[in-house]
Motif scaffolding. Structure first.
Motif, PDB file in Angstrom:
ATOM      1  N   ASN A   1       0.834  -1.202   0.000  1.00  0.00           N
ATOM      2  CA  ASN A   1       0.000   0.000   0.000  1.00  0.00           C
ATOM      3  C   ASN A   1       0.863   1.244   0.000  1.00  0.00           C
ATOM      4  O   ASN A   1       1.803   1.352   0.781  1.00  0.00           O
ATOM      5  CB  ASN A   1      -0.889   0.052   1.242  1.00  0.00           C
ATOM      6  CG  ASN A   1      -2.061  -0.882   1.123  1.00  0.00           C
ATOM      7  OD1 ASN A   1      -2.391  -1.330   0.037  1.00  0.00           O
ATOM      8  ND2 ASN A   1      -2.693  -1.174   2.242  1.00  0.00           N
TER       9      ASN A   1
ATOM     10  N   LEU B   1       4.760  -0.473   9.497  1.00  0.00           N
ATOM     11  CA  LEU B   1       6.067  -0.842  10.055  1.00  0.00           C
ATOM     12  C   LEU B   1       6.383  -0.079  11.331  1.00  0.00           C
ATOM     13  O   LEU B   1       6.946  -0.630  12.266  1.00  0.00           O
ATOM     14  CB  LEU B   1       7.178  -0.565   9.035  1.00  0.00           C
ATOM     15  CG  LEU B   1       7.267  -1.512   7.850  1.00  0.00           C
ATOM     16  CD1 LEU B   1       8.357  -1.032   6.903  1.00  0.00           C
ATOM     17  CD2 LEU B   1       7.553  -2.939   8.288  1.00  0.00           C
ATOM     18  N   ARG B   2       6.059   1.199  11.346  1.00  0.00           N
ATOM     19  CA  ARG B   2       6.464   1.946  12.535  1.00  0.00           C
ATOM     20  C   ARG B   2       5.407   1.910  13.631  1.00  0.00           C
ATOM     21  O   ARG B   2       5.625   2.442  14.714  1.00  0.00           O
ATOM     22  CB  ARG B   2       6.870   3.375  12.171  1.00  0.00           C
ATOM     23  CG  ARG B   2       5.823   4.243  11.566  1.00  0.00           C
ATOM     24  CD  ARG B   2       6.410   5.635  11.244  1.00  0.00           C
ATOM     25  NE  ARG B   2       5.371   6.582  10.907  1.00  0.00           N
ATOM     26  CZ  ARG B   2       4.874   6.788   9.693  1.00  0.00           C
ATOM     27  NH1 ARG B   2       5.362   6.134   8.669  1.00  0.00           N
ATOM     28  NH2 ARG B   2       3.916   7.655   9.495  1.00  0.00           N
TER      29      ARG B   2
ATOM     30  N   ILE C   1      -5.418  -3.191   8.776  1.00  0.00           N
ATOM     31  CA  ILE C   1      -4.396  -2.170   8.477  1.00  0.00           C
ATOM     32  C   ILE C   1      -3.627  -2.535   7.214  1.00  0.00           C
ATOM     33  O   ILE C   1      -3.136  -1.645   6.536  1.00  0.00           O
ATOM     34  CB  ILE C   1      -3.443  -1.901   9.668  1.00  0.00           C
ATOM     35  CG1 ILE C   1      -2.644  -3.128  10.084  1.00  0.00           C
ATOM     36  CG2 ILE C   1      -4.204  -1.318  10.842  1.00  0.00           C
ATOM     37  CD1 ILE C   1      -1.548  -2.805  11.128  1.00  0.00           C
ATOM     38  N   ASN C   2      -3.538  -3.807   6.890  1.00  0.00           N
ATOM     39  CA  ASN C   2      -2.797  -4.129   5.658  1.00  0.00           C
ATOM     40  C   ASN C   2      -3.542  -3.705   4.403  1.00  0.00           C
ATOM     41  O   ASN C   2      -2.973  -3.708   3.319  1.00  0.00           O
ATOM     42  CB  ASN C   2      -2.374  -5.601   5.599  1.00  0.00           C
ATOM     43  CG  ASN C   2      -3.552  -6.546   5.428  1.00  0.00           C
ATOM     44  OD1 ASN C   2      -4.679  -6.108   5.204  1.00  0.00           O
ATOM     45  ND2 ASN C   2      -3.300  -7.834   5.555  1.00  0.00           N
TER      46      ASN C   2
ATOM     47  N   TRP D   1      -3.676   0.994   5.543  1.00  0.00           N
ATOM     48  CA  TRP D   1      -2.492   1.794   5.861  1.00  0.00           C
ATOM     49  C   TRP D   1      -1.371   1.560   4.868  1.00  0.00           C
ATOM     50  O   TRP D   1      -1.197   0.460   4.355  1.00  0.00           O
ATOM     51  CB  TRP D   1      -1.975   1.438   7.264  1.00  0.00           C
ATOM     52  CG  TRP D   1      -2.764   2.047   8.372  1.00  0.00           C
ATOM     53  CD1 TRP D   1      -3.971   2.680   8.291  1.00  0.00           C
ATOM     54  CD2 TRP D   1      -2.394   2.060   9.756  1.00  0.00           C
ATOM     55  NE1 TRP D   1      -4.371   3.090   9.533  1.00  0.00           N
ATOM     56  CE2 TRP D   1      -3.434   2.733  10.454  1.00  0.00           C
ATOM     57  CE3 TRP D   1      -1.304   1.581  10.474  1.00  0.00           C
ATOM     58  CZ2 TRP D   1      -3.385   2.933  11.829  1.00  0.00           C
ATOM     59  CZ3 TRP D   1      -1.259   1.774  11.844  1.00  0.00           C
ATOM     60  CH2 TRP D   1      -2.290   2.454  12.516  1.00  0.00           C
ATOM     61  N   SER D   2      -0.565   2.609   4.677  1.00  0.00           N
ATOM     62  CA  SER D   2       0.646   2.441   3.881  1.00  0.00           C
ATOM     63  C   SER D   2       1.635   1.576   4.662  1.00  0.00           C
ATOM     64  O   SER D   2       1.572   1.475   5.893  1.00  0.00           O
ATOM     65  CB  SER D   2       1.258   3.795   3.551  1.00  0.00           C
ATOM     66  OG  SER D   2       1.667   4.441   4.742  1.00  0.00           O
ATOM     67  N   TRP D   3       2.534   0.989   3.914  1.00  0.00           N
ATOM     68  CA  TRP D   3       3.430   0.007   4.519  1.00  0.00           C
ATOM     69  C   TRP D   3       4.312   0.630   5.596  1.00  0.00           C
ATOM     70  O   TRP D   3       4.566   0.042   6.646  1.00  0.00           O
ATOM     71  CB  TRP D   3       4.278  -0.642   3.422  1.00  0.00           C
ATOM     72  CG  TRP D   3       5.125  -1.771   3.908  1.00  0.00           C
ATOM     73  CD1 TRP D   3       6.486  -1.830   3.908  1.00  0.00           C
ATOM     74  CD2 TRP D   3       4.677  -3.007   4.482  1.00  0.00           C
ATOM     75  NE1 TRP D   3       6.915  -3.011   4.429  1.00  0.00           N
ATOM     76  CE2 TRP D   3       5.819  -3.761   4.797  1.00  0.00           C
ATOM     77  CE3 TRP D   3       3.417  -3.539   4.746  1.00  0.00           C
ATOM     78  CZ2 TRP D   3       5.743  -5.019   5.372  1.00  0.00           C
ATOM     79  CZ3 TRP D   3       3.342  -4.797   5.331  1.00  0.00           C
ATOM     80  CH2 TRP D   3       4.482  -5.520   5.638  1.00  0.00           C
ATOM     81  N   ASP D   4       4.796   1.838   5.347  1.00  0.00           N
ATOM     82  CA  ASP D   4       5.676   2.479   6.338  1.00  0.00           C
ATOM     83  C   ASP D   4       4.934   2.705   7.642  1.00  0.00           C
ATOM     84  O   ASP D   4       5.506   2.614   8.721  1.00  0.00           O
ATOM     85  CB  ASP D   4       6.213   3.805   5.797  1.00  0.00           C
ATOM     86  CG  ASP D   4       5.114   4.799   5.535  1.00  0.00           C
ATOM     87  OD1 ASP D   4       4.139   4.444   4.845  1.00  0.00           O
ATOM     88  OD2 ASP D   4       5.197   5.938   6.034  1.00  0.00           O
ATOM     89  N   ARG D   5       3.662   3.014   7.530  1.00  0.00           N
ATOM     90  CA  ARG D   5       2.891   3.283   8.735  1.00  0.00           C
ATOM     91  C   ARG D   5       2.697   1.997   9.532  1.00  0.00           C
ATOM     92  O   ARG D   5       2.765   1.993  10.769  1.00  0.00           O
ATOM     93  CB  ARG D   5       1.532   3.868   8.318  1.00  0.00           C
ATOM     94  CG  ARG D   5       0.795   4.483   9.461  1.00  0.00           C
ATOM     95  CD  ARG D   5      -0.415   5.241   8.970  1.00  0.00           C
ATOM     96  NE  ARG D   5      -1.185   5.694  10.107  1.00  0.00           N
ATOM     97  CZ  ARG D   5      -2.424   6.171  10.023  1.00  0.00           C
ATOM     98  NH1 ARG D   5      -3.017   6.284   8.845  1.00  0.00           N
ATOM     99  NH2 ARG D   5      -3.059   6.560  11.102  1.00  0.00           N
TER     100      ARG D   5
ATOM    101  N   PHE E   1       8.943   5.185   0.780  1.00  0.00           N
ATOM    102  CA  PHE E   1       8.208   5.536   1.994  1.00  0.00           C
ATOM    103  C   PHE E   1       9.136   5.989   3.111  1.00  0.00           C
ATOM    104  O   PHE E   1       8.696   6.612   4.068  1.00  0.00           O
ATOM    105  CB  PHE E   1       7.428   4.323   2.531  1.00  0.00           C
ATOM    106  CG  PHE E   1       6.460   3.706   1.574  1.00  0.00           C
ATOM    107  CD1 PHE E   1       6.015   4.391   0.452  1.00  0.00           C
ATOM    108  CD2 PHE E   1       5.967   2.432   1.795  1.00  0.00           C
ATOM    109  CE1 PHE E   1       5.113   3.816  -0.432  1.00  0.00           C
ATOM    110  CE2 PHE E   1       5.060   1.849   0.926  1.00  0.00           C
ATOM    111  CZ  PHE E   1       4.637   2.544  -0.190  1.00  0.00           C
TER     112      PHE E   1
END
Lengths: 767, 767
Positions: free
Chosen positions: A73, B596-597, B586-587, B590-594, A426
């Motif tokens: 995403n 991840l953190r 969330i997958n 949400w964007s992947w970076d979000r 990202f």
């Protein structure tokens, strides 16, 4: 290890001897461009050997559908690609009816290429033995006019060295081209219209999806022994090509020359339905001017560029050639006339890397353009990002940010993100900081504060909003942290608290706050406009300030250094010097996971921060960090050696500074990275310029005053450079005897030279 | 939110009513398989609506060229894909010359599907109104024979409900198929040979690159009102298809039935040039047996499976249906007869995810097969990995490991790595630990130590070597660390010191050392062979031990919990319950970076370790970690709910345990993840089994003794399951009144039931 086939020369790039395996390298190195278009040094005539065709029109791109293994995403759907454009240089040549093809002839002798950087032209000459009793000499010179930047000129001369020969030229334009770098083999171009008459040919093509219209045009003249002769054109036209034909018989010793005026006009600058008319106008101008006048204009234009931009190095021909090649290529790529354009990482020398704009522009290129051009050029580069602010806000929204936070793209053509590796796209968010740094740098250098209230402050606000949202408050540490990033060192991904990122994030917020106050005081109308536009409140500002005040910086007490990121000291710290040569470059020899968990650094990261913010740190601190990080740095980014050269010079490590200088200045000429076939590293060339001006010249602007702290490598007798400082020219000459600074202008100018403050008086110029 | 169109039933999956939008979901849910082949529940007759065609042959794959955005060193060149195989179910039907197509008929009534899990067949029936005066009823039943696993049987019956009708069947086999999931639109199959005679048709196809030869065959019979009738076949054959034709006229109330015997034989089991002969042999057997006998065999085979594997749940029909669906699908996918095969994550229900083998097998599937089959089946699964040890060593070599270190692939078909995201392929290395855990688990359960000296120890040594090399000594911490990994929680990438990974790495080394000693003592000849083969020295062993002894584990003193990885406590810790529903899953949102953190966890990670090594931690420790991590877990992996269900039961959180149980057992039936169209989640179905047997049943094997600590969800009146423990059957029945354990076998067996040790006496079985 590196290639050494380019002949050292102060003003030219020269290749001598026929070497088919070097054709693709030379096609890159001998590329020509004029800021608006450019092309690789492909042969005009047919060539069946290994080649990489490339012609490019600035600002014309195609959104190639993204290709990834596993979709995440937030990935952009499309990747803006620099396009291989229709070919206008083509001239097929037939000798007594047989095609000339260097891969097929009996022998090639005296093959020579020269890229004359002083005058801005490229020439290729050779003798081809066609058969035992037939030999020709070819001299082909071409240039892309700086003055008329839609026009290219080719003078292709064939001399009968042995035998009486019948020569046929087939000049053509060909819109049936492809991009080597296409993801899905999409057709990037559609051909809309072909036109041909006796001496002119035109094709209007349109890029799919983006709908740029480009007319490729040509007109030819025929000369026998330098005299124009009439010729009857045989026309040939298929779906993608317009081809003319001009023939003549020459006796041994005589020559026949095809002169081709050709180029592009595009819908960027003309009504798309009037492109053929626009082509005809340029052709009329070209014919009216004639070859000699066009050529002389070219020499003059380049002379003007060199007058301002040249750097001389005495006593080191390879160093001299290197810096001029870098300056030449930068000017071929971008001249600053058009704020829609930017500085592509490969310029017009190849199609690798999509998009034209990276953080390279703000971090590495702007100083060169500020100092060697009118300051409007640097302002145009800043404005480019201002114009794309809306897209940067959209990019941030795609990743879940709100309230007008902006994330500038990693790679772009039109403001939209074009990159698609999550760890870069990202996470390599430090790029946002370079946008603000460039504004700061511009104002510091030019003194033109007006940019801030007019445009810059809006960018700063949007970026401060980004950092504010991107930071995480760690309850544990009682500090704000930035988690999950990739720093300038791309050999680490998804790390927490990259020092450079955290540092520039805090600084960006501080800048936004500082300039909000300044603009409020000095430009109240702009201030009101901006506040009304951005709906910025006092409490939002205060919340930014909290993040800035509470920012966490990883630091190692034992070594007394800022850490590149959390956990860096848990790595095995083994200097690069202990790595066996067989393991390098690690990006070719090691798997990615091994690179990631190693301590090896691709390019300046903490040291990049020390470079940007040199005033924030003492020389002792710089030394400590340089000594810690440089030994761990593999410099596998073209952007690494320049920063290290500057810092080594500052630390009086002159041997190291010199070595880094050579590496950055001759990166492509000597092909350090074994990839020059794909094109040159244009943006790092501005870093080469910095390593002379800011490194050996030691230029810093403090309190509106240029400071020079000069250092002369022992390999050099001297060097000189000029900078345009606020519309006056400072000419700096460094020799073993000392440093001289001359002022050309009409106002006195304070400078500090090696610690001594001097007020230079204007040189009176009488023409 | 979830779908609810499947009718609750104890033994069948039932759909009632015609709903074209559910066709693809039902094609997945009603899939059938027999371990050797399988197919989605596609219609036999023509269907022009939306459908996803899929037929699969176990062990037949294609190495599809990898597609990535940006290549990283170490990526595999090829991705082994499960192949869509030639279709043998096709029967086109014509009513008075017009094709039957449910997307085209006037009306569909009484549409019903049933997947009868008890007997192992799938039936579809409906009434189709062809025109105002023509209606037919179709009843189509098919099964893939468990007993003759190259044979499928279809009984396709058309009854004239209204009108006298002329019916034409065109049974066909079609090798002109494609994979939806192809990277480059390569042709996966080449057709080698077609054959057709009056009643038999065959096509031999060959997979490109891998050169598997597969013959698809068919033979048909025609019945009128259940009586065989003669028919003349009209033959039709093109490049990719063999098609027969059988027709008959029926009066209103009469029926015409096409019975088709069809299937695959492949070069996995036959000489590739004798595949048509092999087909003819099976067809001869099928004809000789006849439909009824084949069907009865099928019922009997499934009865045998259920006899051992069934789990009953009283008072909760949906829970009952869920567990049976899971057990049924596992048995359809893998029966353990062939050690070359494994348990694909989609079984025979779809083609998503390449490869057949993930760490799911070792971590989730082996307990099911150990307890419900002969122990040879689990041994075959272990042997599969032993047979691929050389490839695992090659995989590690590609990433720079040496000295026989092995890294088992993330995804594979033949032992080669098939995955290509660096953060998974190169970093999700904990999978290596599951290989050793499976051996440990097998020995613990079966008592069959012989596997260790014969095969297992070599695997353990190669894996210990990997962990030894993969660990980094942190000077700072004075500990060994594992940097740059992805744990079971794939919502974190490239982290340092994932606790689960570090824990299992240390444990793997300890296991290798322990078993080296045991084998040395008990199997000296094997020991000598292995030492000679692996060239293992005492000093190497000692160096492993250093890593194990010095392993670092991230721990938070404040919370008293092991941390998922370094830096976890710097995240914003906000429980999932506070996430707005609009943000989930969330997958997708949400964007992947979000992701991840964030602090959100995809599936059990620290808790996975607590599950594997339950004896290493107290209940209080489990509770503390469960309370810390579960609230942060989004369970967006199909493998997450089962582990949490087991642990919740252990902690007497019965409501939570029940909720997790429903989620795992009805994941596909209720389509929690909105993706059942692509196929079912086969491997997580074994987790469902575990959540009953190990969760509510509380099974643990300690000191060669089964312990049961039973918990009954309040929604259930009772439940029962059986396990094969060392060739004797333990039947466990839990009701509100208590727990009963019965032994079927011939030796006394100690068990511990809810803390009480009992010696069960064998039930005497007299047939």
């Amino acid at each position: 290890m590196n290639q050494e086939y380019i002949k050292p020369d102060a003003w030219s790039i020269i290749e001598e001897g026929w070497s088919p395996s070097m054709v693709k390298s030379s096609e890159s190195l001998f590329s020509i461009g004029n800021g608006a278009m450019g092309q690789r040094a492909n042969f005009e005539e047919q060539y069946s050997g290994d080649t990489f065709q490339g012609s490019y029109v600035a600002g014309v791109y195609y959104p190639d559908k993204t290709r990834v293994g596993w979709w995440k995403n937030g990935y952009p759907e499309y990747f803006a690609k620099v396009l291989n454009s229709p070919n206008f240089i083509g001239i097929d040549v037939f000798i007594d009816g047989l095609p000339l093809d260097l891969a097929q002839v009996q022998e090639v002798r005296e093959f020579r290429r020269e890229l004359n950087m002083k005058e801005g032209w490229y020439e290729r000459s050779f003798i081809a033995q066609i058969s035992d009793d037939k030999e020709i000499k070819v001299e082909s010179r071409r240039f892309l006019s700086l003055k008329h930047d839609e026009l290219g000129v080719i003078n292709y001369k064939v001399t009968a060295v042995k035998g009486n020969l019948s020569i046929t030229f087939q000049p053509y334009i060909d819109a049936g081209i492809t991009n080597e770098d296409s993801n899905w083999d999409d057709a990037f171009w559609a051909i809309e219209e072909l036109y041909s008459d006796q001496h002119q040919g035109m094709i209007r093509s349109r890029t799919n999806k983006t709908n740029f219209h480009v007319a490729t045009y040509m007109q030819s003249e025929l000369l026998k022994d330098e005299e124009h002769i009439q010729y009857a054109t045989h026309l040939d036209q298929n779906d993608t090509t317009v081809r003319h034909e001009a023939s003549g018989d020459i006796a041994q010793g005589e020559s026949l020359t095809l002169r081709k005026y050709a180029g592009y006009v595009s819908s960027l600058n003309h009504n798309k339905y009037e492109l053929f008319d626009a082509s005809k106008k340029i052709l009329a101008l070209a014919t009216e001017h004639g070859y000699e006048k066009l050529f002389n204009e070219q020499v003059e234009e380049w002379s003007n560029i060199w007058e301002m931009a040249d750097i001389t190095i005495d006593g080191d021909l390879k160093a001299q050639q290197g810096i001029r090649f870098n300056i030449f290529q930068l000017n071929q790529t971008y001249l600053g006339k058009d704020s829609r354009l930017n500085i592509g990482p490969k310029g017009f020398t190849g199609e690798k890397y999509g998009g034209s704009t990276y953080w390279d522009t703000e971090a590495y290129c702007i100083p060169f353009y500020m100092a060697t051009k009118d300051q409007q050029v640097a302002r145009n580069l800043l404005k480019y990002r201002y114009d794309q602010l809306d897209k940067a806000i959209e990019n941030a929204e795609k990743l879940g940010f709100t309230n007008g936070a902006a994330l500038y793209p990693m790679v772009t053509m039109n403001g939209e993100e074009s990159h698609n590796e999550w760890e870069i796209t990202f996470e390599e968010i430090h790029r946002n900081g370079a946008m603000v740094f460039a504004i700061y740098n511009y104002v510091r250098y030019t003194g033109d504060y007006s940019y801030v209230p007019e445009m810059g402050l809006e960018v700063m606000i949007a970026i401060a909003r980004f950092w504010h949202q991107r930071a995480t408050f760690s309850q544990k540490a009682g500090k704000f942290m930035i988690l999950g990033v990739t720093g300038p060192n791309e050999y680490e991904n998804n790390v927490n608290n990259n020092w450079y990122t955290n540092y520039i994030a805090k600084w960006c917020i501080d800048q936004a706050v500082e300039h909000l106050d300044k603009v409020k005081d000095g430009y109240p109308e702009d201030y009101d406009r901006i506040i009304s536009l951005t709906k910025l409140t006092g409490s939002e500002r205060a919340s930014w300030q909290e993040v800035s005040d509470g920012m966490y910086f990883p630091y190692d007490e034992e070594y007394g250094v800022y850490l590149q990121q959390d956990g860096f000291m848990d790595k095995e710290i083994i200097p690069v010097s202990k790595l066996h040569q067989s393991q390098r470059p690690i990006n070719q020899k090691w798997s990615w996971d091994r690179i990631l968990r190693s301590c090896y650094i691709k390019q300046a990261d903490v040291l990049q921060g020390f470079y940007f913010f040199e005033d924030h740190f003492s020389k002792a601190e710089l030394e400590k960090h340089f000594d810690f990080y440089e030994p761990l740095t593999v410099h596998e980014s073209s952007l690494s050696p320049c920063v290290h050269s500057i810092q080594a010079a500052k630390l009086d490590r002159m041997d190291q500074a010199y070595e880094f200088y050579l590496r950055t200045s001759r990166l492509d000429l000597d092909d350090y990275n074994k990839e020059v076939e794909e094109g040159c590293h244009i943006t790092s060339m501005a870093g080469t310029w910095m390593s002379i001006v800011e490194g050996f010249g030691g230029l810093q602007i403090k309190d509106d005053t240029p400071h020079f702290t000069t250092k002369l490598p022992k390999e050099w007798a001297g060097f000189s450079f000029k900078i345009n400082f606020r519309d006056q020219i400072l000419n700096v000459q460094v020799t073993q005897q000392g440093t001289q600074v001359q002022l050309k202008g009409d106002q006195p100018q304070d400078v500090v030279v090696n610690g001594k403050k001097i007020t230079l008086q204007p040189q009176v110029i009488t023409a």
